[in-house]
Design a protein around this motif. Structure first.
Motif, mmCIF file in Angstrom:
data_model
loop_
_atom_site.group_PDB
_atom_site.id
_atom_site.type_symbol
_atom_site.label_atom_id
_atom_site.label_comp_id
_atom_site.label_asym_id
_atom_site.label_seq_id
_atom_site.Cartn_x
_atom_site.Cartn_y
_atom_site.Cartn_z
ATOM 1 N N GLY A 213 -6.812 -20.393 -11.006
ATOM 2 C CA GLY A 213 -8.259 -20.282 -10.919
ATOM 3 C C GLY A 213 -8.756 -18.893 -10.589
ATOM 4 N N PRO A 214 -10.092 -18.717 -10.543
ATOM 5 C CA PRO A 214 -10.689 -17.389 -10.318
ATOM 6 C C PRO A 214 -10.251 -16.719 -9.026
ATOM 7 N N ASN A 215 -9.892 -17.496 -8.009
ATOM 8 C CA ASN A 215 -9.502 -16.896 -6.739
ATOM 9 C C ASN A 215 -8.155 -16.192 -6.778
ATOM 10 N N MET A 216 -7.457 -16.243 -7.919
ATOM 11 C CA MET A 216 -6.191 -15.519 -7.968
ATOM 12 C C MET A 216 -6.419 -14.010 -7.878
ATOM 13 N N THR A 217 -7.651 -13.546 -8.155
ATOM 14 C CA THR A 217 -7.944 -12.121 -7.987
ATOM 15 C C THR A 217 -7.871 -11.707 -6.519
ATOM 16 N N VAL A 218 -7.998 -12.687 -5.635
ATOM 17 C CA VAL A 218 -7.833 -12.423 -4.203
ATOM 18 C C VAL A 218 -6.360 -12.523 -3.817
ATOM 19 N N TYR A 219 -5.739 -13.648 -4.173
ATOM 20 C CA TYR A 219 -4.417 -13.941 -3.650
ATOM 21 C C TYR A 219 -3.291 -13.244 -4.395
ATOM 22 N N MET A 220 -3.531 -12.849 -5.658
ATOM 23 C CA MET A 220 -2.469 -12.216 -6.420
ATOM 24 C C MET A 220 -2.496 -10.691 -6.340
ATOM 25 N N ASP A 221 -3.356 -10.145 -5.514
ATOM 26 C CA ASP A 221 -3.314 -8.708 -5.235
ATOM 27 C C ASP A 221 -2.136 -8.483 -4.297
ATOM 28 N N ILE A 222 -0.961 -8.227 -4.880
ATOM 29 C CA ILE A 222 0.267 -8.219 -4.084
ATOM 30 C C ILE A 222 0.335 -7.058 -3.096
ATOM 31 N N VAL A 223 -0.446 -6.009 -3.340
ATOM 32 C CA VAL A 223 -0.457 -4.891 -2.405
ATOM 33 C C VAL A 223 -1.227 -5.262 -1.147
ATOM 34 N N LYS A 224 -2.355 -5.942 -1.332
ATOM 35 C CA LYS A 224 -3.148 -6.345 -0.169
ATOM 36 C C LYS A 224 -2.609 -7.620 0.480
ATOM 37 N N ASN A 225 -1.853 -8.391 -0.291
ATOM 38 C CA ASN A 225 -1.218 -9.600 0.233
ATOM 39 C C ASN A 225 0.300 -9.429 0.159
ATOM 40 N N PRO A 226 0.862 -8.563 0.980
ATOM 41 C CA PRO A 226 2.301 -8.292 0.900
ATOM 42 C C PRO A 226 3.156 -9.501 1.255
ATOM 43 N N TYR A 227 2.551 -10.514 1.915
ATOM 44 C CA TYR A 227 3.304 -11.697 2.306
ATOM 45 C C TYR A 227 3.831 -12.455 1.098
ATOM 46 N N PHE A 228 3.310 -12.133 -0.061
ATOM 47 C CA PHE A 228 3.718 -12.810 -1.281
ATOM 48 C C PHE A 228 5.039 -12.257 -1.820
ATOM 49 N N LEU A 229 5.142 -10.922 -1.927
ATOM 50 C CA LEU A 229 6.347 -10.297 -2.485
ATOM 51 C C LEU A 229 6.818 -9.065 -1.713
ATOM 52 N N LEU A 230 5.939 -8.471 -0.905
ATOM 53 C CA LEU A 230 6.241 -7.149 -0.374
ATOM 54 C C LEU A 230 6.246 -7.069 1.146
ATOM 55 N N ASP A 231 6.231 -8.189 1.824
ATOM 56 C CA ASP A 231 6.328 -8.180 3.276
ATOM 57 C C ASP A 231 7.731 -7.710 3.692
ATOM 58 N N GLN A 232 7.809 -7.051 4.845
ATOM 59 C CA GLN A 232 9.103 -6.554 5.311
ATOM 60 C C GLN A 232 10.130 -7.679 5.436
ATOM 61 N N GLU A 233 9.679 -8.857 5.827
ATOM 62 C CA GLU A 233 10.598 -9.994 5.926
ATOM 63 C C GLU A 233 11.016 -10.476 4.543
ATOM 64 N N ILE A 234 10.047 -10.484 3.604
ATOM 65 C CA ILE A 234 10.326 -10.969 2.254
ATOM 66 C C ILE A 234 11.312 -10.056 1.533
ATOM 67 N N ILE A 235 11.221 -8.748 1.751
ATOM 68 C CA ILE A 235 12.053 -7.784 1.036
ATOM 69 C C ILE A 235 13.540 -8.090 1.193
ATOM 70 N N GLN A 236 13.938 -8.552 2.345
ATOM 71 C CA GLN A 236 15.356 -8.799 2.593
ATOM 72 C C GLN A 236 15.899 -9.971 1.773
ATOM 73 N N TYR A 237 15.003 -10.747 1.165
ATOM 74 C CA TYR A 237 15.461 -11.890 0.376
ATOM 75 C C TYR A 237 15.884 -11.495 -1.045
ATOM 76 N N TYR A 238 15.694 -10.221 -1.397
ATOM 77 C CA TYR A 238 15.918 -9.794 -2.772
ATOM 78 C C TYR A 238 16.937 -8.659 -2.860
ATOM 79 N N THR A 239 17.558 -8.558 -4.047
ATOM 80 C CA THR A 239 18.342 -7.373 -4.395
ATOM 81 C C THR A 239 17.505 -6.548 -5.369
#
Length: 423
Positions: free
Chosen positions: A212-238
């Motif tokens: 829906g239209p609100n993905m412009t809020v939640y999919m801003d991965i820079v402003k919402n680092p908890y999605f892909l770029l949080d310090q905790e999340i980073i350790q889950y990836y190679t």
């Protein structure tokens, strides 16, 4: 950390034929603006190029080409724009002079980049994880620390097999707060919208998904680092460095990532593009890890009828940013969900594809006020329930939109005919 809660958006896959007219807030006087339109092609292959950024130099106005390479850009005459610019991943920028005059139905060519990658790919960052962390530390330098009001165009389509059964579109306003603050106060408001829905009873399927239209809020991965770029999340990836490319004539680090552990919710496989000079995130392409489809279902499915079997096939995202001056701004978001549904005791499942995309077409940074909660688009709403049926051919006035593809235009005409027959 439960990813599902970070994407608390809603999209009703199919609803009844009802809706309210939402008035336009823009003037529709064609004397106020002129049009630049056409198709963008690769100068070597002569093939159309999709998702090319088209922007007015010296202004905040822009759009993007559709899957057929086509675009229409409406420019207010008061902006005194002298040229427009085309930019795309893997291509040199192209500029054309317009001098305040319309140019419609033109063909514009862009040139593929010809960097000798083997010669320039000298990495300052041996560890791509360290590069990601360094880019996160630069967010406050690279992104705006004052509120902006963005205008965008949102379109969501639903296909049953290859046939469109739902087309909903809207011009939206997006209040975007400073990037050193959370997105809790970022809100979306629907300015104007319309829809077409198949009147066939057999096309009715009430499934509520993340989107829906609100993905412009939640999919801003820079402003919402908890999605892909949080310090905790980073350790889950190679992470792995890819070949250098360019965006907007600027060299980019390319970082591929994939999960390195199993969690109770799905992780992602994808690619980040990071500006080599500023270390700003300029693009992200990623999709959910589909190895455990039940986890994916739990992440994207909000509601379905009892007895309906829901099977996700692919969930993918594209998020892009555009540099203007010395700052980087949100530019485009796309979400595609492919899934199958069937009822128990039925032999065959039906495939569906849901696509939602938003392009930011304008930006205002002066005298910006938050969107009041009572006017904001709620995560409980479905766009189809809030907008009117297709009517006026000049519905959008001077608003910029994503041009419909030829296949989408054909689908609109078919749905219009079906609706008239059903009446």
């Amino acid at each position: 950390m439960e990813t599902k809660h970070l994407l608390s958006m809603s999209l009703m896959l199919f609803i009844t034929l009802s809706g309210n007219v939402i008035p336009a807030n823009a003037q529709d006087n064609t004397n106020d603006f002129y049009i630049i339109s056409g198709v963008v092609k690769d100068i070597k292959s002569k093939k159309a190029v999709e998702y090319v950024n088209v922007s007015a130099t010296g202004a905040n106005v822009g759009t993007i080409t559709n899957e057929d390479g086509e675009f229409t850009l409406k420019i207010n005459k008061d902006l005194n724009v002298k040229e427009i610019r085309f930019s795309c991943v893997g291509y040199y920028n192209a500029k054309i002079s317009i001098n305040g005059k319309k140019q419609e139905g033109q063909t514009f060519f862009i040139v593929p980049e010809s960097y000798q990658l083997s010669e320039i790919q000298v990495f300052s960052w041996r560890n791509p994880r360290d590069l990601i962390k360094a880019a996160l530390e630069k967010v406050e330098n690279n992104y705006v620390l004052s509120p902006n009001m963005l205008t965008g165009f949102y379109r969501e389509t639903i296909q049953k097999r290859r046939r469109y059964i739902n087309i909903s579109e809207a011009v939206i306003e997006l209040y975007k707060g400073p990037y050193n603050q959370s997105a809790d106060l970022d809100r979306v408001k629907i300015l104007k919208g319309r829809k077409l829905i198949s009147p066939k009873v057999s096309d009715t399927l009430s499934v509520k998904l993340q989107g829906g239209p609100n993905m412009t809020v939640y999919m801003d991965i820079v402003k919402n680092p908890y999605f892909l770029l949080d310090q905790e999340i980073i350790q889950y990836y190679t992470y792995k460095m890819g070949e250098t490319t360019s965006i907007d004539d600027r060299l980019q680090y390319v970082v591929h990532f994939e999960p390195q552990m199993i969690l109770p919710y799905p992780l992602y496989i994808g690619t980040f593009y990071i500006d080599r000079e500023t270390l700003s995130f300029t693009r992200a392409e990623f999709k959910m890890d589909m190895r455990d489809k039940q986890k994916v279902t739990n992440a994207i499915l909000i509601e379905k009828p009892w007895g309906l079997r829901f099977t996700p096939e692919e969930v993918s995202y594209v998020v892009t940013y555009k540099m203007q001056g010395d700052k980087t701004y949100l530019n485009y978001i796309r979400n595609d969900i492919q899934f199958k549904c069937d009822w128990k005791r039925k032999l065959f499942a039906t495939s569906y594809t849901v696509c939602g995309e938003t392009v930011i077409t304008d930006r205002e940074e002066r005298n910006v006020s938050r969107i009041p909660a009572r006017e904001a688009f709620s995560t409980r709403q479905s766009l189809s329930q809030e907008v009117t049926l297709y009517q006026d051919e000049n519905f959008w006035g001077m608003y910029n939109i994503i041009e419909p593809t030829e296949s989408l235009e054909n689908a609109v005409n078919k749905l219009k005919k079906q609706y008239r027959i059903s009446q």
